[in-house]
Write an enzyme that holds these catalytic residues in place. Structure first.
Site, PDB file in Angstrom:
ATOM      1  N   CYS A  42       0.825  -1.193   0.000  1.00 25.79           N
ATOM      2  CA  CYS A  42       0.000   0.000   0.000  1.00 25.79           C
ATOM      3  C   CYS A  42       0.865   1.250   0.000  1.00 25.79           C
ATOM      4  O   CYS A  42       2.088   1.184   0.024  1.00 25.79           O
ATOM      5  CB  CYS A  42      -0.982  -0.006   1.155  1.00 25.79           C
ATOM      6  SG  CYS A  42      -0.194   0.075   2.748  1.00 25.79           S
ATOM      7  N   CYS A  55       3.753   1.781   2.326  1.00 29.38           N
ATOM      8  CA  CYS A  55       4.980   1.051   1.983  1.00 29.38           C
ATOM      9  C   CYS A  55       5.737   1.811   0.891  1.00 29.38           C
ATOM     10  O   CYS A  55       6.949   1.990   0.962  1.00 29.38           O
ATOM     11  CB  CYS A  55       4.657  -0.342   1.461  1.00 29.38           C
ATOM     12  SG  CYS A  55       3.540  -1.277   2.488  1.00 29.38           S
ATOM     13  N   ASP A  59     -10.774  27.318 -28.283  1.00 32.71           N
ATOM     14  CA  ASP A  59     -10.172  28.130 -29.316  1.00 32.71           C
ATOM     15  C   ASP A  59     -11.054  27.955 -30.555  1.00 32.71           C
ATOM     16  O   ASP A  59     -11.759  26.960 -30.676  1.00 32.71           O
ATOM     17  CB  ASP A  59      -8.760  27.613 -29.582  1.00 32.71           C
ATOM     18  CG  ASP A  59      -8.113  28.342 -30.716  1.00 32.71           C
ATOM     19  OD1 ASP A  59      -8.018  29.568 -30.628  1.00 32.71           O
ATOM     20  OD2 ASP A  59      -7.701  27.691 -31.686  1.00 32.71           O
TER      21      ASP A  59
HETATM   22  P1  ADP Z   1      -7.661  31.627 -33.550  1.00 33.59           P
HETATM   23  O1  ADP Z   1      -7.715  32.245 -32.196  1.00 33.59           O
HETATM   24  O2  ADP Z   1      -8.972  31.783 -34.260  1.00 33.59           O
HETATM   25  O3  ADP Z   1      -7.197  30.221 -33.542  1.00 33.59           O
HETATM   26  P2  ADP Z   1      -5.081  32.796 -34.124  1.00 33.59           P
HETATM   27  O4  ADP Z   1      -4.877  33.445 -32.801  1.00 33.59           O
HETATM   28  O5  ADP Z   1      -4.259  31.616 -34.427  1.00 33.59           O
HETATM   29  O6  ADP Z   1      -6.618  32.481 -34.400  1.00 33.59           O
HETATM   30  O7  ADP Z   1      -4.855  33.887 -35.213  1.00 33.59           O
HETATM   31  C1  ADP Z   1      -5.544  35.120 -35.160  1.00 33.59           C
HETATM   32  C2  ADP Z   1      -5.507  35.851 -36.469  1.00 33.59           C
HETATM   33  O8  ADP Z   1      -4.153  36.158 -36.811  1.00 33.59           O
HETATM   34  C3  ADP Z   1      -6.050  35.069 -37.620  1.00 33.59           C
HETATM   35  O9  ADP Z   1      -7.437  35.231 -37.751  1.00 33.59           O
HETATM   36  C4  ADP Z   1      -5.281  35.702 -38.795  1.00 33.59           C
HETATM   37  O10 ADP Z   1      -5.924  36.856 -39.189  1.00 33.59           O
HETATM   38  C5  ADP Z   1      -3.950  36.057 -38.201  1.00 33.59           C
HETATM   39  N1  ADP Z   1      -2.925  35.037 -38.441  1.00 33.59           N
HETATM   40  C6  ADP Z   1      -2.345  34.206 -37.526  1.00 33.59           C
HETATM   41  N2  ADP Z   1      -1.428  33.420 -38.083  1.00 33.59           N
HETATM   42  C7  ADP Z   1      -1.406  33.731 -39.403  1.00 33.59           C
HETATM   43  C8  ADP Z   1      -0.659  33.261 -40.525  1.00 33.59           C
HETATM   44  N3  ADP Z   1       0.245  32.272 -40.426  1.00 33.59           N
HETATM   45  N4  ADP Z   1      -0.917  33.814 -41.720  1.00 33.59           N
HETATM   46  C9  ADP Z   1      -1.830  34.785 -41.839  1.00 33.59           C
HETATM   47  N5  ADP Z   1      -2.566  35.250 -40.835  1.00 33.59           N
HETATM   48  C10 ADP Z   1      -2.357  34.756 -39.618  1.00 33.59           C
HETATM   49 MG    MG Z   2      -5.942  28.571 -33.294  1.00 33.32          MG
END
Ligand code: ADP
Ligand code: MG
Length: 717
Positions: free
Chosen positions: A19, A22, A413
Site C-alpha cells: 500500500c 509502503c 479556441d
Molecule cells: P484563432 O484564435 O482563431 O485560432 P489565431 O490566434 O491563431 O486564431 O490567429 C488570429 C488571427 O491572426 C487570424 O485570424 C489571422 O488573421 C492572423 N494570423 C495568424 N497566423 C497567421 C498566418 N500564419 N498567416 C496569416 N494570418 C495569420
Molecule cells: Mg488557433
C-alpha cells in the site's frame, strides 16, 4: 528527455509493497541515497522505477536499501513474468485461505451436529477436536501473514501483516480460537479481493502494452526480413500486409489501405491511408498493403508515449491520494497508540479482565489499517486512465483527472478547434493601383507562409497550388498576428488587418465587405502599403454543435470561445454552434489573460485548443486539452490531456469519466473514513468485536471501495 549519459533507469519488482505507506517508506529511504535522482513507486504494478547516476550509486545498493526495509525484490526475468500470469485466486496465498476456510467450516459443522469426538489433552490444556481444527485454521490462514509480519517487526514497521500476526497469535493465546481462525481466514479473503481489483487494473494496463507490435517485416539488402521493432531504424521500409499491425510511426511510401486507428485515436471508423500519409504504430490495416518509411524509433512512437504516460500516471499522485497519505501518517500511529492503551490501562488501573481488553485492543489495531482507503484511489486512477486511453484520450495523471472533474468553464479556441481548420481562400482582392495581380498576390502569400503551421497558412499554400513559389528568407512568425519575411529581396508581411494600421484604408471597403460576410480576412503588404486582401472561409466541425450541447447537459455551466479572428466571424461561428459567450480579436497574450480572469471568477477552467498554436493558453488553464495530438510530440508532451484524434466528440466522454472519477474517489475516501471512525468508537464500549472489525472495517471496506473504483473502466461515451 535528455538524461546525462550516466543516468540509468531500473525497475525493481517488489511484490510485498502492498500500500501507499509502503511505497512512501521506500521512496523516502531511496531518496536519501546519494546518486538516486527519481523514485517512482507503483502500487498497482508493485514495482519501483528508479532513475540514478550509475557513477555514484550501484543498483545493488539500491536493492539492498529496499530489502533492509523488509521488502522482497523479485528479479523479473521476463519469461517468468509471462508464465506467471496466474490469477490471484489460485496462488499459494489463496490455497492457504481456502484451507483455513474448510477447517473452520468443518469445526462449526462438528459442533452443530453435536459430534464432539472426545477430548484431546495436550501438555497444558484440554481441547476438543473442533478447537484443534480452529487452531489449525488459524495457522493455515495466518501463515500468509506470519513471515511478512516478522520481517516488518524486525524493521520496526507497523504494517498490516504485523498487526495480523499479533492479532491471530494473541487471540489464540487467550483461547479465542474461533476469533483467531476467522481473522486469519477473513483477512485472507480481503487481501485476495484487493489483489483481484489491483490485478484487474493492471491487466487493463497490460492490454495497452499488448497493442504494440513486437516485430516488423522490413526490406533489407534486397530481401524481406523480420526484425524485433526495437531494431528498426529511422528510414527503414516496413511492409505491412492486410490484417497486420503497423509496427512503427512513419509515412506511407507505397500502397493504399483502410487503417483502423482506434488503438491511437479511439475512432472506430477506419480511415484511408496512402502515399504521403502519416500512420501510427499499433493501428491495424484492413484490406490493403502498405510500405511505410519509419520516421521514429520504436521507443519514440506515439503509442510508446501513451503507454509510458499511462504507466507513470499512477505515480503522478492525485491530490486526494496525497490527502489520504497524510491522513494515514497521523491516523495509523494514533489508533495504534490508542489500541495499546486500551490493552493495558483498563486492566492495570481498574482491574478489568485482561482478556477482554486485550481483544478490544487488537480489534482497534485491525481497524487502524487504512489499506482499503489507500489502495482505492490508485485503482480508480489506473482504471480511468486506461479506459480513457482506449477511447483515444490521454489523461496525464490522477491530478489532471481530478482537476477535470472539477471544471466549471470550458473555453474553446476557434480556428482548428471548433472549426475544422480546413480553410479555403475564396476571394483574392488585389489593390487597384498597379500592384501585383491576384495570382501574383497568392504566389507571394504562399511564399511567405511556407514556414507556418497555422491552418490559414495551409489554406494559402493549397490555394496557390500550381503557381511558382519564390523562397523566403528571414522568416518570422508573429503568433496570433501573422508572419513576416523577405521574398525576392523585399520585406513583406501577411496577417491580421491591424498589422497594417492606417495603410489599410485604400482597401477599407473590400475589407469591410469580407468581414461582414463572416470570412477571415488576411492582408498582404509591406510596412507602408497593403497589396491585397485574401478572404478565407472555414467550416464549423460537424461534431461541434452536439458536443457543446452535451457538455451543457453534463452540467458545465459556461462555455466560451476565444479567437484571434475578428468579431463578425466569431459571432457567426459561435451562433452556429450554440455558444453565447465569445471574445474576439485576441492576441495570444489576451487569451492567457482571459483564461486567468475566468478562473478567478468561476474556478476551474479547461481550455481546448490545438497544442501548437494555443500552447500558452493551454498552459495557463487549470487543464489544457490539446486536440489532434497523435503525431504532434509537442502537443503530447505539453498538454495535460490530449485527444489523440481530431474528434471533438471525445470531450463529453472525457468530462463524464472525470466527473464520475472525482465523485468515486471522494466518495470512497469519505465512506472508508466514516466506517473506520464508527467502528473505532464502538470498540471500547464492546459493540464491535474482532470479527466485525475484519469483516466490515477491512474486508467490507476494501471490497466496496475497489469495486466502486473499477466502475470507472465501464464508463461509455
Ligand atoms: P484563432 O484564435 O482563431 O485560432 P489565431 O490566434 O491563431 O486564431 O490567429 C488570429 C488571427 O491572426 C487570424 O485570424 C489571422 O488573421 C492572423 N494570423 C495568424 N497566423 C497567421 C498566418 N500564419 N498567416 C496569416 N494570418 C495569420
Ligand atoms: Mg488557433
Amino acid at each position: 528527455m535528455n538524461k546525462a549519459p550516466d543516468s540509468c533507469v531500473t525497475v525493481l519488482s517488489v511484490p510485498n509493497m502492498d500500500c501507499a505507506s509502503c511505497a512512501q517508506r521506500i521512496t523516502t529511504r531511496l531518496e536519501r541515497l546519494v546518486g538516486v535522482e527519481k523514485v517512482l513507486p507503483s502500487i498497482v504494478k508493485k514495482d519501483v522505477r528508479i532513475e540514478y547516476d550509475s557513477r555514484v550509486v550501484r543498483e545493488r545498493a539500491i536493492s539492498e536499501a529496499i530489502e533492509e526495509l523488509g521488502y522482497k525484490i523479485e528479479r523479473s526475468d521476463s519469461t517468468k513474468a509471462e508464465g506467471k500470469r496466474s490469477s490471484v485466486w489460485s496462488g499459494n496465498f489463496a490455497l492457504r485461505v481456502y484451507a483455513s476456510g474448510t477447517l473452520i467450516a468443518t469445526a462449526i459443522l462438528l459442533r452443530i451436529l453435536g459430534l464432539n469426538p472426545g477430548l484431546v489433552t495436550t501438555v497444558v490444556l484440554t481441547l476438543d477436536v473442533a478447537e484443534l481444527l480452529l487452531i489449525a485454521a488459524a495457522f493455515a490462514g495466518g501463515y500468509n501473514f506470519f513471515p511478512k509480519g516478522v520481517l516488518a517487526a524486525r524493521a520496526l514497521r507497523l504494517d498490516m501483516n504485523f498487526l495480523m500476526t499479533i492479532a491471530i497469535i494473541g487471540a489464540l493465546g487467550i483461547g479465542e480460537f474461533i476469533e483467531a481462525a476467522s481473522i486469519a481466514f477473513l483477512f485472507g479473503i480481503a487481501e485476495l479481493l484487493e489483489g483481484h481489483a489491483v490485478a484487474r487494473a493492471r491487466r487493463s494496463m497490460e492490454e495497452l502494452v499488448r497493442l504494440a507490435p513486437a516485430s516488423a517485416r522490413v526490406r533489407r539488402g534486397g530481401g524481406e526480413v523480420v526484425v524485433p521493432v526495437e531494431e528498426l531504424e529511422v528510414g527503414d521500409i516496413a511492409l505491412v500486409r492486410p490484417g497486420e499491425k503497423i509496427p512503427i510511426d512513419g509515412v506511407v511510401v507505397a500502397g493504399t489501405s483502410a487503417v483502423d486507428q482506434s488503438p491511437i485515436t479511439g475512432e472506430s471508423l477506419p480511415v484511408t491511408r496512402g502515399p504521403g500519409d502519416t500512420v501510427f504504430a499499433g493501428c491495424i490495416i484492413h484490406g490493403g498493403y502498405l510500405e511505410i518509411e519509419a520516421a521514429k524509433r520504436a521507443s519514440d512512437t506515439t503509442l510508446a508515449h501513451i503507454i509510458e504516460m499511462v504507466e507513470e500516471a499512477e505515480t503522478l499522485r492525485a491530490p486526494s491520494q496525497r490527502f489520504v497519505e497524510r491522513f494515514a501518517r497521523y491516523y495509523t500511529p494514533t489508533v495504534t497508540l490508542l489500541a495499546l492503551s486500551l490493552m493495558v490501562i483498563p486492566p492495570l488501573l481498574f482491574g478489568a479482565a485482561f482478556g477482554t481488553w486485550f481483544v478490544r485492543g487488537l480489534t482497534l489495531l485491525v481497524i487502524s489499517c487504512p489499506c482499503a482507503l489507500v489502495i482505492s484511489t490508485p485503482v480508480a486512477v489506473v482504471s480511468a486512465l486506461t479506459a480513457a486511453a482506449r477511447h483515444g484520450v490521454l489523461i496525464k495523471g490522477g491530478a489532471n483527472l481530478e482537476a477535470l472533474g472539477r471544471v466549471k468553464v470550458v473555453a474553446f479556441d476557434k480556428t482548428g478547434t471548433l472549426t475544422a481548420g480546413k480553410l479555403e481562400v475564396i476571394e483574392v482582392v488585389a489593390a487597384p493601383n498597379g500592384g501585383p495581380t491576384s495570382d501574383e498576390l497568392m504566389a507571394l502569400a504562399a511564399a511567405l507562409e511556407a514556414g507556418s503551421e497555422h491552418p490559414i497558412a495551409d489554406a494559402i499554400r493549397r490555394g496557390a497550388d500550381g503557381a511558382r513559389i519564390a523562397s523566403v528568407s528571414d522568416f518570422q512568425a508573429l503568433p496570433g498576428l501573422g508572419v513576416r519575411g523577405c521574398v525576392a529581396g523585399e520585406y513583406y508581411q501577411i496577417g491580421r488587418p491591424d498589422l497594417f494600421g492606417s495603410a489599410i484604408e485604400p482597401l477599407r471597403e473590400d475589407l469591410d465587405r469580407v468581414v461582414a460576410a463572416g470570412r477571415t480576412a488576411v492582408c498582404v503588404g509591406n510596412e507602408d502599403r497593403v497589396l491585397g486582401v485574401l478572404a478565407l472561409a472555414d467550416q464549423e466541425r460537424a461534431a461541434a454543435r452536439e458536443t457543446v450541447a452535451k457538455l451543457r447537459a453534463l452540467g458545465i455551466g459556461r462555455i466560451v470561445m476565444l479567437t484571434g479572428d475578428h468579431e463578425e466571424s466569431a459571432r457567426l461561428i459561435a451562433e452556429a454552434i450554440g455558444i453565447d459567450e465569445w471574445y474576439a480579436g485576441l492576441m495570444p497574450g489576451d487569451k492567457v489573460r482571459i483564461v486567468g480572469e475566468l478562473e478567478q471568477e468561476v474556478g476551474s477552467l479547461a481550455m481546448v485548443g490545438d497544442g501548437v498554436n494555443d500552447a500558452p493558453a493551454l498552459a495557463a488553464a487549470s487543464v489544457g486539452i490539446a486536440m489532434g495530438a497523435a503525431g504532434s510530440d509537442v502537443a503530447l508532451e505539453t498538454a495535460d490531456v490530449a485527444l489523440m484524434g481530431d474528434d471533438l466528440s471525445r470531450l463529453p466522454y472525457l468530462f463524464k469519466l472525470s466527473r464520475k472519477g472525482e465523485r468515486i474517489i471522494r466518495g470512497n475516501i469519505l465512506v472508508s473514513i466514516v466506517i473506520k471512525l464508527f467502528l473505532a468508537a464502538g470498540v471500547p464500549i464492546g459493540l464491535v468485536n474482532l470479527i466485525t472489525a475484519v469483516l466490515v472495517g477491512d474486508m467490507g471496506a476494501s471490497l466496496a471501495v475497489t469495486a466502486n473504483a473499477l466502475r470507472l473502466a465501464r464508463v461509455r461515451d
